[in-house]
Design an enzyme around this catalytic site. Structure first.
Site, short mmCIF file in Angstrom:
data_model
loop_
_atom_site.label_atom_id
_atom_site.label_comp_id
_atom_site.label_asym_id
_atom_site.label_seq_id
_atom_site.Cartn_x
_atom_site.Cartn_y
_atom_site.Cartn_z
N ASN A 70 0.83 -1.19 0.00
CA ASN A 70 0.00 0.00 0.00
C ASN A 70 0.87 1.25 0.00
O ASN A 70 1.96 1.28 0.59
CB ASN A 70 -1.03 0.00 1.14
CG ASN A 70 -0.46 -0.24 2.52
OD1 ASN A 70 0.58 -0.86 2.68
ND2 ASN A 70 -1.15 0.26 3.53
N GLU B 268 0.19 5.18 0.69
CA GLU B 268 -0.79 6.19 1.11
C GLU B 268 -0.37 7.58 0.63
O GLU B 268 0.72 7.78 0.10
CB GLU B 268 -0.95 6.12 2.63
CG GLU B 268 -1.49 4.75 3.04
CD GLU B 268 -1.78 4.61 4.53
OE1 GLU B 268 -1.33 5.46 5.32
OE2 GLU B 268 -2.47 3.63 4.88
N GLU C 207 -2.91 -4.70 -3.12
CA GLU C 207 -3.39 -5.53 -4.24
C GLU C 207 -3.30 -4.77 -5.55
O GLU C 207 -2.93 -5.33 -6.59
CB GLU C 207 -4.85 -5.96 -4.01
CG GLU C 207 -5.05 -6.87 -2.81
CD GLU C 207 -5.30 -6.12 -1.50
OE1 GLU C 207 -4.81 -4.98 -1.35
OE2 GLU C 207 -5.99 -6.67 -0.64
N CYS D 131 -10.38 -4.93 0.03
CA CYS D 131 -11.50 -3.98 0.03
C CYS D 131 -12.36 -4.21 -1.22
O CYS D 131 -11.97 -4.93 -2.15
CB CYS D 131 -10.97 -2.54 0.07
SG CYS D 131 -10.31 -1.95 -1.49
N1 THU Z 1 -5.20 -1.90 2.58
C1 THU Z 1 -4.61 -2.63 1.60
O1 THU Z 1 -3.60 -2.22 1.02
N2 THU Z 1 -5.18 -3.82 1.26
C2 THU Z 1 -6.24 -4.38 1.91
O2 THU Z 1 -6.66 -5.49 1.55
C3 THU Z 1 -6.89 -3.68 3.02
C4 THU Z 1 -6.42 -2.28 3.26
C5 THU Z 1 -4.56 -0.62 2.98
C6 THU Z 1 -5.24 0.63 2.53
C7 THU Z 1 -4.70 1.64 3.54
O3 THU Z 1 -3.43 2.11 3.11
C8 THU Z 1 -4.51 0.82 4.79
O4 THU Z 1 -4.49 -0.54 4.39
C9 THU Z 1 -5.59 1.02 5.83
O5 THU Z 1 -6.84 0.82 5.32
#
Ligand code: THU
Length: 131
Positions: free
Chosen positions: A41, A43, A54, A85
């Site tokens: 991820n 951000e 993903e 998500c």
């Molecule tokens: N997140 C993911 O990267 N994948 C998931 O399957 C669930 C959530 C990330 C998004 C965000 O950066 C952090 O987790 C908190 O939601």
């Protein structure tokens, strides 16, 4: 669960950029060729601009010239396995058959495997655009 996917996702998770949620996630997908692609991820100070692990793994698969994934895995440090998500379910479904396994695992090894069809029944697909 495949060891190479787990290893790739665990390793890439270390590079996750999550200064706002402090929730680092790693993901790995296997292309039809057998090659494994990983993503974490990323951000952003403008919160909606962040991308999930993903999405990063899928982007790497597409950038490498592949168009199909046959397996996916996501890992996070959480009390229970974290499931993709809604947006990522749709992204995975774009490039995978409904029976493709998706493993969700925690850093301590608690894991669960379901299919993309389980995660996204009645997916929005091209048939919805036929007129
Ligand atoms: N997140 C993911 O990267 N994948 C998931 O399957 C669930 C959530 C990330 C998004 C965000 O950066 C952090 O987790 C908190 O939601």
């Amino acid at each position: 669960m495949s060891d190479d996917l787990l290893h790739a996702a665990r390793e890439v998770r270390e590079n996750a950029y999550a200064p706002y949620s402090h929730f680092k996630v790693g993901a790995a997908v296997r292309g039809a060729s057998g090659t494994v692609y990983a993503g974490c991820n990323v951000e952003n100070v403008s919160y909606p601009e962040g991308t999930c692990a993903e999405a990063g793994a899928i982007a790497a698969l597409i950038a490498a010239g592949e168009t199909e994934l046959t397996e996916a895995l996501v890992i996070a440090d959480a009390p229970h396995p974290v499931s993709p998500c809604g947006g990522c379910r749709q992204k995975l479904a774009e490039f995978a058959r409904h029976d493709v396994p998706v493993t969700m695992t925690t850093t301590s090894g608690d894991s669960m495997t379901v299919t993309i069809g389980d995660l996204l029944p009645a997916a929005f697909d091209q048939s919805h655009m036929d007129r």
